[in-house]
Design a protein around this motif. Structure first.
Motif: not given
Ligand SMILES: Cc1cc2nc3c(=O)[nH]c(=O)nc-3n(C[C@H](O)[C@H](O)[C@H](O)COP(=O)(O)OP(=O)(O)OC[C@H]3O[C@@H](n4cnc5c(N)ncnc54)[C@H](O)[C@@H]3O)c2cc1C
Ligand code: FES
Ligand code: FES
Lengths: 262, 152
Positions: A91, A94-98, A179, A181-182, B43, B55-57, B129-130
């Motif tokens: 959790r 990174g972030s949800p995307q990562i 922080r 996140a990330m 980032e 969801l992805v980058c 958050s991303g």
């Protein structure tokens, strides 16, 4: 440059032995950064993202087999009860995307001192399952991690899975960074209080060349935070000083003990 | 190399370099500049797209890995010339300043609301958050998310 996309593990292992210079790529969250910034130009990429055998996880008797392609999002969702520290660590990645894209196999492949899946897996005594055209072998995670961004995988091998027999012990993961996140950990810690084995087990990240396991009898709780801080081999870098990292490990261990061995 | 993929419901082909990202392919090969290119290292979230509904980058996906898969970009969210409810909410609340972060935030918000129609404040913060907004318009962006959640 070429992209090789095998559909089965057998095909992938054959391609791996024929093209030992090709870089494996799964979620791509580490590899693409290298490519986008032209830091590396591998002769070929071995795309593992279509191989069903690497995905998901299964249970064989008491052992969990986590596929190399298991994402952090899946760890968070599916492993909260069986491997809570790994789920917590996932959790924080990174972030949800990562988290949707990054995999355990990729974290092991990168073997960063800051790899967030590594401390929780060390605490649970995980083994890395490696395979090549010649067969399969299992390496304890402690032996797999040999240095910063260096591991025991051979040029003809792939990481296939991680095997863990969940201890059922109370456990947690914590990470220090600017922080929530990330964040690449300035220091991180996984800890479990294993009453059955009468043992405290902690593993730190970002505080030495490799994430490392530190253990002590449950009865030595009072000195455990100091022991973890002493065992670390932190350096000064852009994210923090060695002194701060030792201090952070003392604080994290104390807090983790409050959570897990109260 | 040539890849075939589905983008916003349409089958598309593109000639790509083996080492290029899905983001580059979308913007430079397929004429879809909605997904923004800012950091190219995962980032900032301005390149966020849905790959097989996840969801992805796009900057961290190899274009060749999208072969045979389904991609939805910000251009594919609305329908029949009408804005998606999340886009509408961003307009209504003034959540757009320079607009560079907006496509990524819109896609990330649409993804959140599809999974969690009524997210808590903490869930919104974690889900977004991303995605960075360098104009720091977060208060209005959060208003937009809440408005879109109410409208859905
Ligand atoms: C914005 C951002 C934030 C991040 N935050 C964090 C964080 O908080 N914590 C953290 O730990 N990491 C973080 N990372 C790093 C990265 O997401 C993780 O290391 C992730 O686990 C990599 O997995 P992947 O599948 O994307 O790996 P890939 O990029 O596909 O591969 C990584 C490495 O592993 C090798 N590899 C991959 N799969 C295999 C396999 N099956 N067998 C053999 N070798 C293999 C590749 O050759 C490569 O060397 C972050 C990255 C980004 C871009
Ligand atoms: S451009 Fe992809 S995350 Fe910033
Ligand atoms: S509106 Fe300018 S970056 Fe967000």
């Amino acid at each position: 440059m070429d992209v090789l996309t095998p559909r089965t593990l057998d095909e992938a292992l054959r391609l791996r032995s024929e093209h030992p210079d090709a870089w494996p790529i799964d979620g791509g969250t580490d590899v693409l950064v290298e490519l986008n910034f032209d830091r590396a130009r591998p002769p070929a990429l071995l795309n593992l993202s279509e191989i069903r055998e690497l995905k998901g996880w299964s249970r064989e008797n008491g052992t969990l087999r986590l596929g190399a392609g298991l994402t952090y999002t899946q760890c968070r969702q599916d492993l909260r009860d069986v491997l809570p520290a790994l789920a917590e660590a996932s959790r924080t990645v990174g972030s949800p995307q990562i988290q949707n894209r990054g995999t355990l196999g990729g974290n092991l492949g990168t073997s960063s001192p800051a790899g967030d899946s590594l401390p929780p897996l060390l605490v649970e005594g995980a083994e890395v399952e490696l395979a090549s055209v010649r067969g399969e072998r299992r390496v304890p995670l402690e032996e797999f991690l040999v240095g910063p961004k260096r591991n025991a995988m051979l040029a003809n091998e792939l990481i296939v899975a991680v095997r863990v027999s969940p201890s059922g012990a109370r456990q947690t993961f914590m990470k220090v960074g600017p922080r929530n996140a990330m964040v690449i950990a300035v220091a991180s810690l996984a800890l479990s209080a294993d009453r059955e084995r009468g043992e405290l087990r902690a593993a730190y990240g970002s505080a030495g060349p490799v994430p490392k396991l530190v253990t002590a009898p449950l009865a030595e709780r009072a000195s455990f935070a100091e022991r973890v801080a002493e065992a670390a081999q932190p350096i000064d870098d852009v994210r923090g000083t060695a002194v701060y990292r030792r201090h952070a490990l003392r604080v994290l261990t104390t807090r983790a003990l409050e959570r897990c061995a109260a | 190399m040539r890849i075939t993929l589905t983008v916003n419901g349409e089958e598309r082909e593109a000639d790509v370099w083996a080492g290029e990202s899905l983001l580059f392919a979308l913007r430079e090969r397929l004429g879809l500049p909605g997904s923004k290119n800012a950091c190219e290292q995962g980032e900032c979230g301005s390149c966020s797209v849905l790959l097989d509904g996840v969801l992805v980058c796009a900057c961290l996906v190899l274009a060749a890995q999208a072969e045979g898969h389904e991609v939805v970009t910000v251009e594919g969210l609305g329908s029949d010339g009408r804005l998606h409810a999340v886009q509408e909410a961003f307009v209504q609340t003034g959540a757009v300043q320079c607009g560079f972060c907006t496509p990524g935030l819109v896609v990330a918000t649409a993804d959140l609301l599809a999974r969690r129609p009524d997210p808590s404040e903490d869930e919104i913060r974690e889900a977004l958050s991303g995605n960075l907004c360098r104009c720091t318009g977060y208060a209005k962006i959060f208003d937009a998310v809440r408005l879109a959640a109410g409208a859905a």
